[in-house]
Design an enzyme around this catalytic site. Structure first.
Site, PDB file in Angstrom:
ATOM      1  N   TYR A 126      55.328 -85.293  74.690  1.00  0.00           N
ATOM      2  CA  TYR A 126      55.519 -85.222  73.240  1.00  0.00           C
ATOM      3  C   TYR A 126      54.224 -85.657  72.568  1.00  0.00           C
ATOM      4  O   TYR A 126      53.676 -86.719  72.901  1.00  0.00           O
ATOM      5  CB  TYR A 126      56.669 -86.149  72.820  1.00  0.00           C
ATOM      6  CG  TYR A 126      56.967 -86.101  71.335  1.00  0.00           C
ATOM      7  CD1 TYR A 126      57.609 -85.008  70.778  1.00  0.00           C
ATOM      8  CD2 TYR A 126      56.595 -87.146  70.503  1.00  0.00           C
ATOM      9  CE1 TYR A 126      57.880 -84.948  69.418  1.00  0.00           C
ATOM     10  CE2 TYR A 126      56.863 -87.110  69.142  1.00  0.00           C
ATOM     11  CZ  TYR A 126      57.507 -86.009  68.606  1.00  0.00           C
ATOM     12  OH  TYR A 126      57.764 -85.953  67.261  1.00  0.00           O
TER      13      TYR A 126
ATOM     14  N   ASP B 115      45.702 -88.166  74.415  1.00  0.00           N
ATOM     15  CA  ASP B 115      46.573 -88.612  73.334  1.00  0.00           C
ATOM     16  C   ASP B 115      46.997 -90.041  73.661  1.00  0.00           C
ATOM     17  O   ASP B 115      47.841 -90.274  74.525  1.00  0.00           O
ATOM     18  CB  ASP B 115      47.778 -87.677  73.216  1.00  0.00           C
ATOM     19  CG  ASP B 115      48.728 -88.116  72.101  1.00  0.00           C
ATOM     20  OD1 ASP B 115      48.463 -89.152  71.474  1.00  0.00           O
ATOM     21  OD2 ASP B 115      49.732 -87.410  71.890  1.00  0.00           O
TER      22      ASP B 115
ATOM     23  N   LYS C 254      50.564 -95.299  65.926  1.00  0.00           N
ATOM     24  CA  LYS C 254      51.486 -96.384  66.277  1.00  0.00           C
ATOM     25  C   LYS C 254      50.864 -97.781  66.132  1.00  0.00           C
ATOM     26  O   LYS C 254      50.784 -98.298  65.042  1.00  0.00           O
ATOM     27  CB  LYS C 254      52.033 -96.146  67.681  1.00  0.00           C
ATOM     28  CG  LYS C 254      52.930 -94.884  67.728  1.00  0.00           C
ATOM     29  CD  LYS C 254      53.862 -94.881  68.900  1.00  0.00           C
ATOM     30  CE  LYS C 254      54.542 -93.549  69.111  1.00  0.00           C
ATOM     31  NZ  LYS C 254      55.883 -93.452  68.599  1.00  0.00           N
TER      32      LYS C 254
HETATM   33  C1  LIG Z   1      52.030 -89.547  72.738  1.00  0.00           C
HETATM   34  C2  LIG Z   1      52.459 -89.296  71.331  1.00  0.00           C
HETATM   35  N1  LIG Z   1      51.686 -88.550  70.537  1.00  0.00           N
HETATM   36  C3  LIG Z   1      51.999 -88.314  69.250  1.00  0.00           C
HETATM   37  C4  LIG Z   1      53.161 -88.831  68.714  1.00  0.00           C
HETATM   38  C5  LIG Z   1      53.512 -88.562  67.276  1.00  0.00           C
HETATM   39  O1  LIG Z   1      53.331 -89.699  66.529  1.00  0.00           O
HETATM   40  P1  LIG Z   1      54.035 -89.844  65.081  1.00  0.00           P
HETATM   41  O2  LIG Z   1      55.497 -90.026  65.341  1.00  0.00           O
HETATM   42  O3  LIG Z   1      53.365 -91.043  64.483  1.00  0.00           O
HETATM   43  O4  LIG Z   1      53.733 -88.593  64.335  1.00  0.00           O
HETATM   44  C6  LIG Z   1      54.006 -89.626  69.503  1.00  0.00           C
HETATM   45  C7  LIG Z   1      55.248 -90.191  68.957  1.00  0.00           C
HETATM   46  O5  LIG Z   1      56.079 -90.733  69.646  1.00  0.00           O
HETATM   47  C8  LIG Z   1      53.641 -89.858  70.852  1.00  0.00           C
HETATM   48  O6  LIG Z   1      54.422 -90.603  71.657  1.00  0.00           O
END
Ligand SMILES: Cc1ncc(COP(=O)(O)O)c(C=O)c1O
Length: 468
Positions: free
Chosen positions: A173, A278, A306
């Site tokens: 994700y 990421d 986060k």
């Molecule tokens: C690895 C990863 N990338 C991107 C995101 C997206 O982040 P946001 O919810 O702040 O848009 C998440 C959210 O859980 C994530 O776990």
């Protein structure tokens, strides 16, 4: 770690165990509902104006979610006054713990000086300098969420390479924009073989043309990634980027196998592909310089969110100067009204310089070791199938003894009932976890050994009740 989840090594026939899990789930669900009448009343009111009674679908829970009032340190409280030790930590964001005094002070000071100008302030450059130091990537920009960070990173990679196709890891994700809402949560029989995994939209409303530009490959399988890249090149669709988590955090925790990240680095470099780590979940949470530092493989770009904002909406992307040239030259419009918001930057500065110190990471590593050893001892003592994976503030129990190394093995050994029961056991014993088998725990710097013990006591009760 031999065998599979279907082998009844815990001495209870699977059918009998399933019955027991079902009976315990019914009992614990009832207990939770009895404990949360205030949440029920708030949900009844909330659904009238907020769809499903929640601000985001990931916060929903049947028949109603738990509504919280406040948090302090490692604890949060719900509207019924119940206290929980928080291992959910805002989907893995609050590695600082709640209301950390240094962050409260920084935000208080900043709000009195004005909280938004859409003009740069000194804190944004102090945060950039610190991120550059930690991640070894010299150039940074800001956004307001993980989704924005991965969206901008992919656009930049496309501009740098002049290519459109992108590669992601099946099951990962990366946020809720169209480029990456692909091949997540797919049923086992639709995944496809490692060399030709399916590009499938995650939910409706995503154009097929966008889905087809996103090609999934399995985690922990560099040869399969290279074969897919070669097939795309032969098809006239060379990829712009590989976007991936260096350690997967959305299938519980799956660590990279030895040599995997190095191989991915070498393959992407050879094919002129931008490698994006990421680090929305791992960054600042598994080491000062995230998974990049922890595993010693340097990508071309990193995305953060986060934990960066210490509880305020935040996001960032870092890259080499060569890559960020497409932004500096204004070929890519990397923009946003709230980017580098002074309140967020003040919180990020305090978090990076005062809270997430080398001692804090040593503390997280020690608690992680205690949790892993404690969980594994409980599983062994009760003869319950499972093993524990952890890295610094992050970790989980996989309730299977089959090695979980990618999405396919995760789904092959899927046991949705047991993680749901574990969540209920935790909630009813004052331990708050993110829901679902995909989620892991997040420790904060304010967690203590007593908090670890509370988690272990809850797992002990679960394992005992299932196997006795
Ligand atoms: C690895 C990863 N990338 C991107 C995101 C997206 O982040 P946001 O919810 O702040 O848009 C998440 C959210 O859980 C994530 O776990």
């Amino acid at each position: 770690m031999a065998g599979t989840a279907s082998e009844p090594k815990d001495g209870i026939l699977p059918a009998r165990r399933d019955e027991r899990v079902a009976a315990l789930t019914e009992r614990e669900e009832l207990r939770l509902q009895e404990r949360t009448p205030g949440s029920r009343a708030m949900h009844d009111r909330a659904v009238r104006s907020m769809t499903s009674g929640v601000p985001s679908s990931y916060q929903a829970r049947d028949p109603w979610p738990i509504y919280l009032t406040h948090g302090r340190g490692s604890r949060v409280w719900d509207v019924d006054g119940s206290e929980y030790c928080d291992f959910h930590n805002g989907f893995g964001s609050m590695v600082q713990g709640h209301a950390h005094p240094a962050i409260v002070r920084a935000v208080r000071e900043r709000i009195g000086l004005g909280s938004h100008f859409a003009m740069p302030t000194e804190d944004s450059l102090i945060v950039s300098e610190e991120l550059a130091r930690r991640f070894g990537l010299p150039q940074w920009r800001y956004v307001n969420s993980g989704s924005e960070a991965t969206m901008d990173a992919i656009r930049i990679a496309r501009a740098v390479t002049g290519r459109e196709t992108i590669i992601k890891i099946f099951g990962s994700y990366h946020g809720h924009h169209d480029y990456v809402m692909v091949s997540i949560g797919t049923p086992y029989d639709e995944i496809g073989p490692p060399d030709n995994m399916a590009s499938l939209a995650y939910g409706e409303g995503i154009p097929r043309a966008v889905v087809d530009l996103t090609v999934p490959v399995p985690f922990n399988d560099a040869p399969a990634m290279e074969r897919r890249i070669e097939a795309l090149v032969a098809d006239g669709r060379p990829p712009a980027c590989v976007i991936m988590e260096a350690a997967m955090m959305n299938l519980g925790v799956i660590l990279p196998e030895p040599g995997y990240l190095e191989a991915v680095r070498e393959i992407t470099r050879r094919h002129g592909i931008v490698l994006i780590f990421d680090e929305v979940k791992t960054g600042l949470c598994v080491a000062p310089g995230g998974a990049t530092e922890r595993f010693g493989v340097r990508p071309d770009m990193v995305t953060l969110a986060k934990a960066l904002g210490g509880g305020l909406p935040s996001g960032a992307l870092g890259a080499t100067a060569e890559i960020m040239e497409v932004v500096a030259s204004d070929r890519v419009k990397q923009v946003g009204t709230f980017n580098g918001n002074p309140l967020t930057m003040a919180a990020a500065r305090a978090s990076l310089l005062e809270v997430l110190t080398p001692q804090a990471y040593a503390h997280l590593d020690r608690l992680c070791e205690l949790l892993i050893a404690g969980c594994d001892e409980i599983l062994r003592r009760h003869g319950l199938l499972g093993y524990t994976v952890g890295i610094s503030s992050k970790g989980c129990v996989h309730f299977t003894d089959a090695p979980i190394r990618d999405y396919t093995s995760f789904m092959a050994h899927q046991n949705a009932a047991l993680p749901e029961l574990a969540w209920l056991y935790n909630a009813n014993r004052g331990v708050l976890m993110a829901p679902g088998r995909e989620e892991e725990w997040t420790l904060s710097v304010q967690h203590t050994e007593a908090d670890v013990d509370r988690y272990l006591d809850s797992l002990d009760a679960l394992a005992r009740d299932i196997t006795s």
